[in-house]
Design a protein around this motif. Structure first.
Motif, PDB file in Angstrom:
ATOM      1  N   ASN A 108       0.807  -1.227   0.000  1.00 22.57           N
ATOM      2  CA  ASN A 108       0.000   0.000   0.000  1.00 22.57           C
ATOM      3  C   ASN A 108       0.836   1.271   0.000  1.00 22.57           C
ATOM      4  O   ASN A 108       0.293   2.367  -0.142  1.00 22.57           O
ATOM      5  CB  ASN A 108      -0.929   0.005   1.210  1.00 22.57           C
ATOM      6  N   MET A 109       2.135   1.130   0.164  1.00 20.04           N
ATOM      7  CA  MET A 109       3.017   2.306   0.218  1.00 20.04           C
ATOM      8  C   MET A 109       3.106   2.978  -1.160  1.00 20.04           C
ATOM      9  O   MET A 109       3.240   2.297  -2.170  1.00 20.04           O
ATOM     10  CB  MET A 109       4.414   1.871   0.671  1.00 20.04           C
ATOM     11  N   PRO A 110       3.035   4.307  -1.210  1.00 18.17           N
ATOM     12  CA  PRO A 110       3.145   4.987  -2.507  1.00 18.17           C
ATOM     13  C   PRO A 110       4.596   5.041  -2.996  1.00 18.17           C
ATOM     14  O   PRO A 110       5.531   5.108  -2.196  1.00 18.17           O
ATOM     15  CB  PRO A 110       2.625   6.397  -2.201  1.00 18.17           C
ATOM     16  N   ILE A 111       4.779   4.973  -4.278  1.00 16.40           N
ATOM     17  CA  ILE A 111       6.091   5.198  -4.897  1.00 16.40           C
ATOM     18  C   ILE A 111       5.895   6.080  -6.118  1.00 16.40           C
ATOM     19  O   ILE A 111       4.761   6.286  -6.581  1.00 16.40           O
ATOM     20  CB  ILE A 111       6.788   3.882  -5.318  1.00 16.40           C
ATOM     21  N   SER A 112       6.976   6.594  -6.631  1.00 14.33           N
ATOM     22  CA  SER A 112       6.929   7.375  -7.869  1.00 14.33           C
ATOM     23  C   SER A 112       7.353   6.471  -9.024  1.00 14.33           C
ATOM     24  O   SER A 112       8.435   5.881  -8.994  1.00 14.33           O
ATOM     25  CB  SER A 112       7.874   8.574  -7.769  1.00 14.33           C
ATOM     26  N   LEU A 113       6.505   6.341 -10.041  1.00 17.77           N
ATOM     27  CA  LEU A 113       6.792   5.458 -11.175  1.00 17.77           C
ATOM     28  C   LEU A 113       6.663   6.255 -12.485  1.00 17.77           C
ATOM     29  O   LEU A 113       5.613   6.265 -13.128  1.00 17.77           O
ATOM     30  CB  LEU A 113       5.840   4.263 -11.187  1.00 17.77           C
ATOM     31  N   PRO A 114       7.740   6.911 -12.895  1.00 15.94           N
ATOM     32  CA  PRO A 114       7.701   7.670 -14.150  1.00 15.94           C
ATOM     33  C   PRO A 114       7.672   6.718 -15.355  1.00 15.94           C
ATOM     34  O   PRO A 114       7.812   5.501 -15.204  1.00 15.94           O
ATOM     35  CB  PRO A 114       9.007   8.469 -14.102  1.00 15.94           C
ATOM     36  N   PRO A 115       7.534   7.241 -16.551  1.00 18.01           N
ATOM     37  CA  PRO A 115       7.566   6.389 -17.757  1.00 18.01           C
ATOM     38  C   PRO A 115       8.867   5.577 -17.816  1.00 18.01           C
ATOM     39  O   PRO A 115       9.896   5.992 -17.265  1.00 18.01           O
ATOM     40  CB  PRO A 115       7.471   7.393 -18.904  1.00 18.01           C
ATOM     41  N   MET A 116       8.820   4.432 -18.498  1.00 18.61           N
ATOM     42  CA  MET A 116       9.952   3.514 -18.514  1.00 18.61           C
ATOM     43  C   MET A 116      11.237   4.178 -19.026  1.00 18.61           C
ATOM     44  O   MET A 116      12.337   3.894 -18.533  1.00 18.61           O
ATOM     45  CB  MET A 116       9.610   2.296 -19.367  1.00 18.61           C
ATOM     46  N   GLU A 117      11.099   5.057 -19.996  1.00 22.16           N
ATOM     47  CA  GLU A 117      12.284   5.739 -20.539  1.00 22.16           C
ATOM     48  C   GLU A 117      12.982   6.544 -19.442  1.00 22.16           C
ATOM     49  O   GLU A 117      14.208   6.533 -19.332  1.00 22.16           O
ATOM     50  CB  GLU A 117      11.863   6.659 -21.693  1.00 22.16           C
ATOM     51  N   ARG A 118      12.190   7.227 -18.621  1.00 24.93           N
ATOM     52  CA  ARG A 118      12.750   8.025 -17.522  1.00 24.93           C
ATOM     53  C   ARG A 118      13.339   7.102 -16.449  1.00 24.93           C
ATOM     54  O   ARG A 118      14.393   7.386 -15.879  1.00 24.93           O
ATOM     55  CB  ARG A 118      11.645   8.906 -16.930  1.00 24.93           C
ATOM     56  N   GLN A 119      12.666   5.986 -16.175  1.00 27.80           N
ATOM     57  CA  GLN A 119      13.198   5.013 -15.215  1.00 27.80           C
ATOM     58  C   GLN A 119      14.582   4.526 -15.657  1.00 27.80           C
ATOM     59  O   GLN A 119      15.515   4.429 -14.846  1.00 27.80           O
ATOM     60  CB  GLN A 119      12.265   3.809 -15.094  1.00 27.80           C
ATOM     61  N   GLN A 120      14.720   4.209 -16.965  1.00 23.80           N
ATOM     62  CA  GLN A 120      15.986   3.695 -17.478  1.00 23.80           C
ATOM     63  C   GLN A 120      17.092   4.736 -17.351  1.00 23.80           C
ATOM     64  O   GLN A 120      18.242   4.418 -16.999  1.00 23.80           O
ATOM     65  CB  GLN A 120      15.817   3.285 -18.954  1.00 23.80           C
ATOM     66  N   GLU A 121      16.732   5.982 -17.606  1.00 21.67           N
ATOM     67  CA  GLU A 121      17.718   7.065 -17.501  1.00 21.67           C
ATOM     68  C   GLU A 121      18.246   7.182 -16.068  1.00 21.67           C
ATOM     69  O   GLU A 121      19.453   7.288 -15.836  1.00 21.67           O
ATOM     70  CB  GLU A 121      17.051   8.380 -17.942  1.00 21.67           C
ATOM     71  N   ILE A 122      17.329   7.162 -15.094  1.00 16.84           N
ATOM     72  CA  ILE A 122      17.732   7.256 -13.684  1.00 16.84           C
ATOM     73  C   ILE A 122      18.538   6.028 -13.279  1.00 16.84           C
ATOM     74  O   ILE A 122      19.540   6.130 -12.567  1.00 16.84           O
ATOM     75  CB  ILE A 122      16.485   7.413 -12.785  1.00 16.84           C
TER      76      ILE A 122
END
Length: 562
Positions: A517-531
């Motif tokens: 139930n904990m919130p997380i930040s999930l940007p688009p996959m392209e942004r995830q890969q960059e980070i």
């Protein structure tokens, strides 16, 4: 000033007498007080004196037992005229330490409790676990006309509380009995207070089993795994209150949030029987640092008022103390609308959170996350580590190198790096097969301190068994990049979110449900890969620096050979 001097002299008198019990000290002071008040300055026989001036059989028996004639004649008889009545009375009423050194409820907490109970003149206030009368005294100071009922299974506690009640003139009835043995139909109270024992209910098992058949419809079947605080709360509120009653129970963080207590909390929450919860700072008791909470029960509540007072109190090296100003601040917060410290949470929202009523769960303020989702949306599975005993690990441990390893919390660095030097096991125990890491599994510590998050990568042919105090989180990799998720959870924001869902009394723990139930930040996959790429580059940089540091440290040993 004269009274303070006399109080010190009374303590000096007791210090000069060997093996004087706590109840013996209060008893001597009481006899000296009665002697002064009745102008009886030559007491030759304690039994004879108590029969004449004390109409309480339990107190008489205790004083005769605690004050043998030889002690009376050797130490105390000659002191009858040494102390004035005000000093003796104050010594008795201020005595607040039990024989084991565990103090009664601190006066500051008693004042807050009395405010929450809203006592009125001539009402009966019941203390279900009266102890050595500390709460009784605070009640009498605040409400001189109150009627008082107390019960305690400890005979010494009952004796001291009866003496205090007599000295202060409180209209009272104090029983030496077990709370679970009192016949409910004989009693109903307008106001109820309980400071229950914390921890295991094993010692009460027989009494609780006898008590179970009388439980009202709708209450979950009682289990010995329930916290003692809730078992006492059920007994007090269900059996000794009416629809107009108010009750206050002192509870630990664990009782407000443990998954095992969820069915009992649900019973009270969904029936609107919890009015407010006040979280207090840790260290208010001398014998433990366990934080306390004041839980207020009444009827007809559509929301629970959560109050955070953990920031208050004067801290010292070991403990904390609430000042009179702190007490006023707590009461002001209880009645205020300052959302930094107070929030009313609707019953339906609490029921969605496993009926957790720990204020921090709802008062933890944070900025909204960009691309916010529930962590559970990207989780394929959560598995707890292998519950291997110390003996099992000793039997399985191999002195020779093998492809089967064991991962404990200490094998993960604060930056989330899994050690290359893991202890090896001879074989894979069948019970541990579900707790073996796969590539890109997250490892998250179940225990909240220290918080550890690691990512399983480059496992080669090693089978790594995870210990029971960690979770193995397998992600839906089409939705979430494992390296990005590891980076997010290891960040300041991620760690604060993990901390916010960790609950418990002395050791904070995270449940699988809370993690989902904990919130997380999930940007688009392209942004995830960059980070993720930037995060891995930083890890490589750290590794290079670590090797340079190891080399520099190693060169120190050859410094004298230069």
């Amino acid at each position: 000033m004269l009274q303070e001097k006399q109080l010190k002299e009374i303590e000096t008198m007791f210090a000069s007498v060997p093996n004087v019990s706590f109840v013996g000290k209060v008893g001597v002071a009481y006899i000296l007080l009665l002697a002064r008040e009745n102008n009886c300055f030559d007491i030759a026989s304690i039994p004879e004196f108590t029969r004449k001036y004390i109409d309480d059989e339990l107190v008489c028996q205790s004083l005769c037992s605690e004050l043998p004639e030889k002690h009376w004649n050797s130490y105390y008889r000659k002191r009858i005229t040494d102390f004035d009545t005000d000093s003796l009375r104050r010594y008795i009423l201020d005595a607040n330490i039990s024989p084991k050194g565990a103090e009664a409820l601190p006066p500051a907490i008693a004042k807050i409790v009395l405010h929450t109970l809203q006592c009125k003149p001539r009402e009966t206030l019941a203390d279900m676990g009266v102890g050595f009368g500390g709460f009784l005294q605070e009640a009498y100071k605040a409400l001189p006309g109150i009627k008082f009922f107390g019960v305690d299974s400890n005979a010494d506690a009952a004796v001291v509380s009866r003496i205090k009640a007599k000295v202060s003139g409180v209209e009272s009835e104090i029983e030496q009995n077990d709370l679970f043995s009192i016949i409910p139909c004989f009693y109903r109270f307008e106001k109820i207070f309980c400071f229950p024992p914390f921890g295991s209910t094993k010692s009460m098992e027989r009494k609780i089993i006898e008590f179970m058949p009388a439980m009202p419809e709708g209450l979950p079947s009682l289990k010995m795994t329930f916290s003692a605080e809730w078992l006492f709360a059920i007994r007090c509120i269900v059996d000794f209150s009416s629809s107009e009653s108010r009750a206050t129970v002192i509870m630990t963080n664990g009782a407000l949030s443990n998954l095992s207590d969820s069915p009992i909390r649900k019973y009270f929450v969904e029936r609107g029987m919890i009015e407010s919860v006040i979280s207090l700072p840790a260290g208010l008791l001398q014998w433990t640092s366990i934080p306390l909470n004041i839980v207020v029960f009444s009827n007809g509540n559509s929301a629970v008022r959560m109050v955070d007072a953990r920031d208050l109190g004067v801290k010292n090296r070991r403990n904390a103390e609430l000042t009179d100003q702190d007490v006023e601040t707590v009461i002001a917060r209880l009645n205020s609308g300052d959302e930094k410290y107070v929030k009313s949470i609707p019953v339906e929202d609490i029921l969605k959170e496993d009926s957790v009523i720990y204020p921090e769960r709802y008062l933890c303020t944070r900025a909204p996350l960009e691309y916010e989702v529930k962590f559970g949306d990207v989780i394929e599975s959560i598995t707890r580590g292998a519950a291997l005993t110390a003996k099992q690990l000793d039997d399985l441990e191999s002195k020779e190198s093998t492809d089967i390893c064991y991962l404990g919390l200490r094998d993960i660095s604060s930056s989330g790096i899994i050690s290359e030097e893991l202890p090896c096991l001879k074989k894979l125990d069948r019970s541990a097969e579900r707790s073996v890491l796969r590539e890109n599994d997250l490892v998250i510590s179940k225990i909240g301190n220290p918080m550890r998050v690691a990512l399983a990568q480059n496992l080669r042919k090693r089978q790594i068994v995870v210990s029971a105090n960690m979770f193995i989180v397998r992600l839906k990799e089409k939705l979430a990049n494992p390296v990005y998720i590891k980076a997010f959870l290891s960040s300041e924001i991620g760690l604060s979110l993990l901390k916010s869902v960790a609950v418990g009394s002395t050791i904070s723990c995270i449940s699988a449900e809370a993690l989902k139930n904990m919130p997380i930040s999930l940007p688009p996959m392209e942004r995830q890969q960059e980070i993720a790429n930037r995060y891995l580059a930083k890890l490589d940089e750290i590794e290079i620096l670590k090797r340079k540091l190891d080399k520099a440290v190693g060169s120190l040993s050859s410094l004298l050979n230069i």
